[in-house]
Structures are given as structure tokens and as C-alpha cells.
Design an enzyme around this catalytic site. Structure first.
Site, PDB file in Angstrom:
ATOM      1  N   CYS A 119       0.853  -1.182   0.000  1.00  0.00           N
ATOM      2  CA  CYS A 119       0.000   0.000   0.000  1.00  0.00           C
ATOM      3  C   CYS A 119       0.892   1.236   0.000  1.00  0.00           C
ATOM      4  CB  CYS A 119      -0.900  -0.016   1.234  1.00  0.00           C
ATOM      5  SG  CYS A 119      -2.035   1.389   1.286  1.00  0.00           S
ATOM      6  N   LEU A 120       0.563   2.184  -0.867  1.00  0.00           N
ATOM      7  CA  LEU A 120       1.373   3.401  -0.956  1.00  0.00           C
ATOM      8  C   LEU A 120       1.311   4.208   0.342  1.00  0.00           C
ATOM      9  CD1 LEU A 120       0.442   4.407  -4.614  1.00  0.00           C
ATOM     10  CD2 LEU A 120       2.639   3.482  -3.827  1.00  0.00           C
ATOM     11  N   HIS A 144      -9.097  -3.917  -2.140  1.00  0.00           N
ATOM     12  CA  HIS A 144      -8.128  -3.106  -1.377  1.00  0.00           C
ATOM     13  C   HIS A 144      -8.529  -1.614  -1.433  1.00  0.00           C
ATOM     14  CE1 HIS A 144      -3.727  -2.064  -0.364  1.00  0.00           C
ATOM     15  NE2 HIS A 144      -4.208  -0.910  -0.808  1.00  0.00           N
TER      16      HIS A 144
HETATM   17  O1  GNR Z   1       0.329  -0.320  -5.866  1.00  0.00           O
HETATM   18  C1  GNR Z   1      -0.329  -1.109  -5.190  1.00  0.00           C
HETATM   19  N1  GNR Z   1      -0.115  -2.442  -5.351  1.00  0.00           N
HETATM   20  C2  GNR Z   1      -0.938  -3.416  -4.799  1.00  0.00           C
HETATM   21  C3  GNR Z   1      -0.475  -4.724  -4.789  1.00  0.00           C
HETATM   22  C4  GNR Z   1      -1.245  -5.735  -4.256  1.00  0.00           C
HETATM   23  C5  GNR Z   1      -2.491  -5.433  -3.736  1.00  0.00           C
HETATM   24  C6  GNR Z   1      -2.960  -4.144  -3.727  1.00  0.00           C
HETATM   25  C7  GNR Z   1      -2.187  -3.135  -4.244  1.00  0.00           C
HETATM   26  S1  GNR Z   1      -2.789  -1.501  -4.259  1.00  0.00           S
HETATM   27  C8  GNR Z   1      -1.286  -0.612  -4.164  1.00  0.00           C
HETATM   28  C9  GNR Z   1      -1.527   0.886  -4.256  1.00  0.00           C
HETATM   29  C10 GNR Z   1      -2.371   1.338  -3.094  1.00  0.00           C
HETATM   30  O2  GNR Z   1      -1.955   1.505  -1.978  1.00  0.00           O
HETATM   31  N2  GNR Z   1      -3.645   1.494  -3.313  1.00  0.00           N
HETATM   32  O3  GNR Z   1      -4.475   1.834  -2.329  1.00  0.00           O
HETATM   33 NI    NI Z   2      -3.550   1.060  -0.507  1.00  0.00          NI
END
Ligand code: GNR
Ligand code: NI
Length: 173
Positions: free
Chosen positions: A96-97, A138
Site C-alpha cells: 500500500c502506498l 483493497h
Molecule cells: O500499488 C499497489 N499495489 C498493490 C499490490 C497488491 C495489492 C494491492 C495493491 S494496491 C497498491 C496501491 C495502493 O496503496 N492502493 O491503495
Molecule cells: Ni492502498
């Protein structure tokens, strides 16, 4: 377009429940544009508006990750709602970023059917599986103030929270 700052743990805004978008205004379009630029720059495959501190139910996604990659497919999902989820589960290593450089396996329904509005205000229903299913779940979680670490053991979750709280404290000193 502009790159916006992505908020990270332990920022409390990540726990807000985002508000539905009533109509697609110029401001909403600008938000989506900025979110794409921010997401491609990060880089990430999905972004929820709350991650740029805007508590609205808007998601950008491109499973190709980089804007210039072949197969790049920018998608916008407004007010998305899960209609049904499969019994079958699948495991993906998620990141998650807003929780930088932390990755863990999460088990979720393997397929979901969901409804959303596009930038033209048109409502659609769509089926997702594979990475698309994981990513839309997500992102919809973000709209409800839920993070993927909430699915981990309390021990792991507390460890991550502590690490980010310490980091924030150091950065602020
Ligand atoms: O870039 C992202 N990669 C990811 C990889 C596996 C499951 C979910 C994600 S979402 C994430 C970017 C992010 O935080 N979105 O909310
Ligand atoms: Ni995320």
C-alpha cells in the site's frame, strides 16, 4: 495535472469513511487526473482519493502500473459497491502506498461483482478476478477507512503501526 502528496500511516485521515460523489464536476475530473499522475509517479496500480487526503469515494486504477507500459488501461471507479463475492478465496502479497515498503500476504474473495459510476456519470456492473479483484477490494476498503494490515494478526499489525509511528516522530523532531 499535478502530483499530490500521498498520506502515510499513522495519518488518522486513512481511517475516515469517504463520502459518495453526487455529480461529476470539473473538480472531480481534476482530482482523478491528479490521482493518475500521482499513482503513475509512485508507482502504484491503484489509488483511493483519501490517500491524497480527499475523503471522496473515487478510485483510480491501472494494473499495468506505468503510464507508458503496453497494455496501460487507466480506469476510474466512482462510488464503487461490492454486489457479491465468491466463496473461493485467493492470496496475494499486498502493498500500500500509504504503508510504504511493507508487503504481506492477504486472503480475500477470489472473484467479486461490483457496481460503480464512471466519469460520464454512467453506472456499470463488472466482474473482477485475479489481481483486479484483489485491487478493487483493497481500494474499496480505503473508502471505508480499512487498511490491508487490518487483516493481519494483531502482533504484525501493531509492529507495523509502531514502526510508522516511530518514523513519524523522528521526522517531526
Ligand atoms: O500499488 C499497489 N499495489 C498493490 C499490490 C497488491 C495489492 C494491492 C495493491 S494496491 C497498491 C496501491 C495502493 O496503496 N492502493 O491503495
Ligand atoms: Ni492502498
Amino acid at each position: 495535472m499535478a502530483i499530490r502528496e500521498i498520506i502515510v500511516l499513522p495519518d488518522k485521515q486513512l481511517r475516515l469513511v469517504s463520502k459518495p460523489i453526487e455529480s461529476v464536476t470539473a473538480e472531480v475530473r481534476k482530482l482523478a487526473d491528479d490521482m493518475f499522475e500521482t499513482m503513475y509517479d509512485a508507482p502504484g496500480i491503484g489509488l483511493a482519493a483519501i490517500q491524497v487526503a480527499v475523503p471522496l469515494r473515487l478510485i483510480t486504477m491501472d494494473l499495468a502500473k506505468k503510464e507508458d507500459e503496453t497494455g496501460a488501461k487507466p480506469r476510474v471507479f466512482i462510488n464503487p459497491e461490492i454486489l457479491s463475492s465468491s466463496e473461493e478465496l485467493s492470496v496475494y502479497e499486498e502493498g500500500c502506498l500509504s504503508i510504504p515498503e511493507y508487503y504481506e500476504e492477504v486472503e480475500r474473495p477470489a472473484q467479486v461483482r461490483f457496481r460503480f459510476m464512471d466519469l460520464d456519470g454512467k453506472v456499470h456492473e463488472e466482474d473482477a478476478d485475479g489481481l483486479f479483484a484483489t485491487c478493487i477490494q483493497h481500494e474499496i476498503d480505503h473508502l471505508n477507512g480499512v487498511l490491508f494490515v487490518d487483516y493481519l494478526s494483531k502482533l504484525k499489525r501493531d509492529r507495523v503501526l509502531k514502526k510508522f509511528t516511530k518514523q513519524a516522530k523522528r521526522a517531526g523532531e
